[in-house]
Motif scaffolding. Structure first.
Motif, short mmCIF file in Angstrom:
data_model
loop_
_atom_site.label_atom_id
_atom_site.label_comp_id
_atom_site.label_asym_id
_atom_site.label_seq_id
_atom_site.Cartn_x
_atom_site.Cartn_y
_atom_site.Cartn_z
N SER A 20 4.72 29.61 38.91
CA SER A 20 5.33 28.28 38.36
C SER A 20 4.42 27.18 37.22
N ILE A 23 -2.50 28.98 34.99
CA ILE A 23 -2.43 30.41 34.78
C ILE A 23 -1.30 31.50 35.44
N ARG A 43 6.70 28.59 44.98
CA ARG A 43 7.56 27.75 45.88
C ARG A 43 8.50 27.20 45.11
N SER A 44 7.89 27.18 44.06
CA SER A 44 9.31 25.87 42.98
C SER A 44 10.02 26.23 42.64
N ASP A 68 6.81 31.32 49.85
CA ASP A 68 5.46 30.69 50.26
C ASP A 68 4.30 31.11 50.68
N MET A 69 2.98 31.64 50.37
CA MET A 69 2.57 32.47 50.70
C MET A 69 1.67 32.29 51.73
N VAL A 92 -2.19 35.23 41.30
CA VAL A 92 -2.36 34.00 41.14
C VAL A 92 -2.21 33.08 42.23
N GLY A 144 -9.50 36.30 41.33
CA GLY A 144 -10.61 35.80 41.89
C GLY A 144 -11.69 34.18 41.39
N TYR A 158 -12.68 27.89 50.19
CA TYR A 158 -12.25 28.62 48.89
C TYR A 158 -13.49 29.35 48.08
N LYS A 162 -12.38 33.67 47.55
CA LYS A 162 -12.28 34.41 46.33
C LYS A 162 -13.43 35.72 46.46
N ILE A 191 -10.86 26.71 34.03
CA ILE A 191 -10.30 26.37 33.47
C ILE A 191 -8.78 25.31 34.14
N THR A 193 -6.77 23.15 34.85
CA THR A 193 -4.76 23.30 35.29
C THR A 193 -4.95 21.44 36.40
N ASN A 196 -7.53 21.19 38.63
CA ASN A 196 -8.37 20.72 38.98
C ASN A 196 -9.11 19.24 37.74
#
Ligand code: NAP
Length: 262
Positions: A20, A23, A43-44, A68-69, A92, A144, A158, A162, A191, A193, A196
């Motif tokens: 959504s 990345i 989800r969106s 929804d994961m 992702v 990852g 996290y 990963k 990256i 987004t 972060n």
């Protein structure tokens, strides 16, 4: 094989889970541009529908699904529709909370691992299982992190997720290689987004990166898309079980203050 067919995804169906924004969206756009019928999932629902409409307007083949994961029932329903009809699965979806290790709550721990690792494991059981049964091979790509390869403070939960994906990548590659299913993991560096952007607001963070990284700029979601297309395409048929960093050299290089005298 021609250069075009090495990188073509024509006739393939790709699921990009976590598409959504950020990345996942950048990857989904290039997977669709490479010719795959691309399912954007997250989800969106409204945001996904908007992105699919934009892809279709460009002449690409795309559709969206809500999943929804963090929820097994949702994963099962999503997977039931695509099991046996998926050539490329790109995982992702992910989340993060940064804290001192001793401060994580059980709820945070369960939530991060649930989305980043357990949900992905479960989805792979269904979709990867379908690739094995179908006998036509397939491609699975995990997203990852630098935490798949090294340790940075305040990312313990996290990092478990990963690093777990990196281990899963190698075992899936080992189990499913004989079925022509290649499994690889992309480890993005820093990256910018939604995940972060607050962390990267202070100038001292960018000053630090400038000194620490061979390519001193921050990465963009688009920096990941080319490798995702390659790992989805026939060009990578003999590449499996790899964790590949796209990080401006962060994990492979170091700077030092030495200057040659002449
Ligand atoms: P982002 O902009 O926050 O995107 C996260 C994506 O995951 C969104 O599409 C979100 O969609 C989806 N998602 C989150 N929770 C979900 C759930 N429960 N079920 C389904 N989908 C869910 O973050 P990003 O930076 O692009 O991150 C994407 C991936 O790259 C993550 O796995 C992250 O760990 C990894 N990564 C990022 C960086 C970086 O520097 N940004 C570095 C290394 C690795 P909805 O909210 O619509 O569900």
């Amino acid at each position: 094989m021609s250069l075009e067919s090495l990188f073509s995804l024509k006739g393939k169906t790709a699921l990009v889970v976590g598409a959504s924004r950020g990345i996942g969206l950048a990857i989904a756009k290039e997977i669709a541009a490479a010719g795959a019928h691309t399912i954007l999932a997250a989800r969106s629902a409204d945001k996904l529908a908007e992105e699919v409409a934009a892809l279709k307007a460009q002449g690409y083949s795309a559709d969206s699904r809500s999943v929804d994961m963090a929820d097994s029932d949702s994963i099962r329903a999503f997977a039931a529709e695509f099991r046996g009809h998926t050539d490329i699965l790109i995982n992702v979806a992910g989340t993060n909370v940064r804290r001192r290790m001793q401060d994580y709550t059980k709820e945070e721990y369960d939530r991060i691992l649930g989305i980043n690792l357990h949900g992905i494991f479960e989805l792979c059981q269904h979709i990867g299982g379908g690739m094995v049964e179908g006998g036509k091979g397939g491609k699975i790509i995990h997203i990852g992190s630098l935490m798949s390869l090294l340790g940075i403070p305040f990312l313990s939960v996290y990092a478990i997720s990963k690093a777990g994906l990196a281990g899963l990548t190698r075992v899936q590659a080992a189990e499913w290689g004989q079925y022509n299913v290649q499994v690889n993991c992309i480890a993005p560096g820093f990256i910018l987004t939604a995940l972060n952007q607050d962390m990267w607001k202070p100038k001292h963070m960018h000053d630090w990166l400038h000194g620490a990284q061979a390519n001193p700029r921050m990465g963009t979601p688009e920096d990941l898309a080319g490798l995702a297309v390659y790992l989805s395409a026939p060009a990578s048929d003999y590449v499996t079980g790899q964790v590949i960093a796209v990080d401006g050299g962060y994990t492979t290089t170091a700077n030092w203050p030495f200057e040659p005298a002449y």
